[in-house]
Scaffold this motif. Structure first.
Motif, PDB file in Angstrom:
ATOM      1  N   ALA A   1      -8.913   2.370  -2.838  1.00  0.00           N
ATOM      2  CA  ALA A   1      -7.826   1.406  -2.695  1.00  0.00           C
ATOM      3  C   ALA A   1      -7.238   1.497  -1.295  1.00  0.00           C
ATOM      4  O   ALA A   1      -7.202   2.570  -0.693  1.00  0.00           O
ATOM      5  CB  ALA A   1      -6.745   1.684  -3.726  1.00  0.00           C
ATOM      6  N   SER A   2      -6.773   0.373  -0.769  1.00  0.00           N
ATOM      7  CA  SER A   2      -6.165   0.349   0.559  1.00  0.00           C
ATOM      8  C   SER A   2      -4.739   0.869   0.487  1.00  0.00           C
ATOM      9  O   SER A   2      -4.006   0.610  -0.462  1.00  0.00           O
ATOM     10  CB  SER A   2      -6.154  -1.066   1.107  1.00  0.00           C
ATOM     11  N   VAL A   3      -4.330   1.583   1.518  1.00  0.00           N
ATOM     12  CA  VAL A   3      -2.966   2.089   1.598  1.00  0.00           C
ATOM     13  C   VAL A   3      -2.218   1.478   2.775  1.00  0.00           C
ATOM     14  O   VAL A   3      -1.016   1.248   2.704  1.00  0.00           O
ATOM     15  CB  VAL A   3      -2.936   3.639   1.675  1.00  0.00           C
ATOM     16  N   VAL A   4      -2.944   1.189   3.873  1.00  0.00           N
ATOM     17  CA  VAL A   4      -2.326   0.617   5.075  1.00  0.00           C
ATOM     18  C   VAL A   4      -3.228  -0.473   5.621  1.00  0.00           C
ATOM     19  O   VAL A   4      -4.451  -0.290   5.713  1.00  0.00           O
ATOM     20  CB  VAL A   4      -2.096   1.692   6.162  1.00  0.00           C
ATOM     21  N   PHE A   6      -3.358  -3.147   9.042  1.00  0.00           N
ATOM     22  CA  PHE A   6      -2.784  -3.580  10.318  1.00  0.00           C
ATOM     23  C   PHE A   6      -3.856  -4.313  11.110  1.00  0.00           C
ATOM     24  O   PHE A   6      -4.913  -3.746  11.406  1.00  0.00           O
ATOM     25  CB  PHE A   6      -2.271  -2.383  11.121  1.00  0.00           C
ATOM     26  N   ARG A   7      -3.614  -5.575  11.411  1.00  0.00           N
ATOM     27  CA  ARG A   7      -4.575  -6.400  12.138  1.00  0.00           C
ATOM     28  C   ARG A   7      -5.941  -6.328  11.455  1.00  0.00           C
ATOM     29  O   ARG A   7      -6.089  -6.657  10.295  1.00  0.00           O
ATOM     30  CB  ARG A   7      -4.648  -5.970  13.608  1.00  0.00           C
ATOM     31  N   HIS A   8      -6.957  -5.849  12.199  1.00  0.00           N
ATOM     32  CA  HIS A   8      -8.321  -5.826  11.674  1.00  0.00           C
ATOM     33  C   HIS A   8      -8.605  -4.582  10.843  1.00  0.00           C
ATOM     34  O   HIS A   8      -9.670  -4.466  10.239  1.00  0.00           O
ATOM     35  CB  HIS A   8      -9.322  -5.874  12.831  1.00  0.00           C
ATOM     36  N   ARG A   9      -7.671  -3.618  10.847  1.00  0.00           N
ATOM     37  CA  ARG A   9      -7.960  -2.346  10.177  1.00  0.00           C
ATOM     38  C   ARG A   9      -7.341  -2.281   8.790  1.00  0.00           C
ATOM     39  O   ARG A   9      -6.204  -2.695   8.571  1.00  0.00           O
ATOM     40  CB  ARG A   9      -7.449  -1.175  11.019  1.00  0.00           C
ATOM     41  N   GLU A  10      -8.122  -1.735   7.872  1.00  0.00           N
ATOM     42  CA  GLU A  10      -7.653  -1.515   6.505  1.00  0.00           C
ATOM     43  C   GLU A  10      -8.041  -0.093   6.121  1.00  0.00           C
ATOM     44  O   GLU A  10      -9.219   0.268   6.147  1.00  0.00           O
ATOM     45  CB  GLU A  10      -8.283  -2.533   5.558  1.00  0.00           C
ATOM     46  N   TRP A  11      -7.050   0.715   5.780  1.00  0.00           N
ATOM     47  CA  TRP A  11      -7.261   2.136   5.518  1.00  0.00           C
ATOM     48  C   TRP A  11      -7.253   2.422   4.020  1.00  0.00           C
ATOM     49  O   TRP A  11      -6.340   2.015   3.309  1.00  0.00           O
ATOM     50  CB  TRP A  11      -6.138   2.955   6.154  1.00  0.00           C
ATOM     51  N   THR A  12      -8.253   3.176   3.563  1.00  0.00           N
ATOM     52  CA  THR A  12      -8.199   3.716   2.219  1.00  0.00           C
ATOM     53  C   THR A  12      -7.373   4.999   2.267  1.00  0.00           C
ATOM     54  O   THR A  12      -7.108   5.548   3.341  1.00  0.00           O
ATOM     55  CB  THR A  12      -9.602   4.041   1.684  1.00  0.00           C
ATOM     56  N   TYR A  13      -6.981   5.491   1.108  1.00  0.00           N
ATOM     57  CA  TYR A  13      -6.235   6.744   1.073  1.00  0.00           C
ATOM     58  C   TYR A  13      -7.071   7.891   1.649  1.00  0.00           C
ATOM     59  O   TYR A  13      -6.554   8.753   2.361  1.00  0.00           O
ATOM     60  CB  TYR A  13      -5.794   7.056  -0.360  1.00  0.00           C
ATOM     61  N   ALA A  14      -8.359   7.907   1.362  1.00  0.00           N
ATOM     62  CA  ALA A  14      -9.230   8.968   1.876  1.00  0.00           C
ATOM     63  C   ALA A  14      -9.329   8.899   3.396  1.00  0.00           C
ATOM     64  O   ALA A  14      -9.295   9.933   4.079  1.00  0.00           O
ATOM     65  CB  ALA A  14     -10.619   8.856   1.249  1.00  0.00           C
TER      66      ALA A  14
END
Length: 224
Positions: A1-4, A6-14
């Protein structure tokens, strides 16, 4: 699942957890140890989140600063916070160099653009920060009362006051926000407020982390 996002970046919790540790390693290579202070002067981005969590992991004090302040105001905050390291976007580097040169104990300045993270995906960010060089065992030395962040007040009629918040204070605020707003893990929170502000740092980000949800970061508010 995504946590953050911003623009082109999507961060998973890992991915965010890997970046947190990699960034803590970067701070350690710049001499930051538990109890030290790191000032952060940049526009909103996902990197603010990474460096905030890295400071938390290292037991360092995170001090987000408002780049829109005058030299007198910003210089006063730097003297008051007495950081060992100042992280800044390139747009602020020349100005900050001048302000830091006036300080009795001049801290080091690290330009974020020099790290080459702007166009990198989350995995590449970890690699460029230097993944795997920080041992997370230092967390066992931290407690809920360990100082985490200083947020400066507006000042109003005088110089701002630096308000110190502990790890427990941050977690309690985040969890209270989740409870008050009935946040669920599948929700997304959009923040246009700056991370030197309690609302964005404690509630939008903290609430998303505490709920297992996702925070979408805008660089700032625009009516258009």
């Amino acid at each position: 699942a995504s946590v953050v996002r911003f623009r082109h970046r999507e961060w998973t919790y890992a991915e965010l957890d890997r970046a947190r540790l990699a960034c803590a390693g970067l701070l350690a290579r710049h001499g930051i140890r538990a109890g030290d202070t790191v000032a952060f002067c940049a526009a909103n981005s996902d990197l603010t989140v990474v460096f905030f969590l890295a400071c938390a992991s290292a037991g360092a004090l995170f001090v987000p600063l408002n780049a829109a302040l005058t030299d007198t105001e910003l210089g006063w905050m730097l003297e008051h916070a007495a950081p060992q390291l100042v992280l800044a976007e390139d747009a602020q580097s020349v100005r900050l160099n001048g302000l830091l040169a006036r300080m009795a104990h001049r801290p080091a300045l690290l330009a974020l653009e020099g790290l080459g993270l702007a166009a990198a995906d989350p995995g590449a960010v970890c690699e460029r920060l230097g993944e795997g060089v920080f041992e997370d065992s230092s967390q066992t030395e931290l407690s809920g009362d360990t100082p985490l962040v200083v947020v400066y007040t507006s000042g109003t009629t005088g110089f701002p006051k630096g308000v110190l918040h502990s790890h427990h204070n941050y977690l309690w605020a985040a969890e209270a926000f989740v409870e008050r707003m009935h946040l669920q893990a599948d929700e997304r929170l959009l923040t246009v407020l700056p991370f030197f502000h309690i609302n964005a740092l404690f509630y939008s980000l903290g609430g998303a982390l505490a709920a297992g949800a996702c925070v979408i970061i805008a660089e700032g508010f625009s009516a258009s």
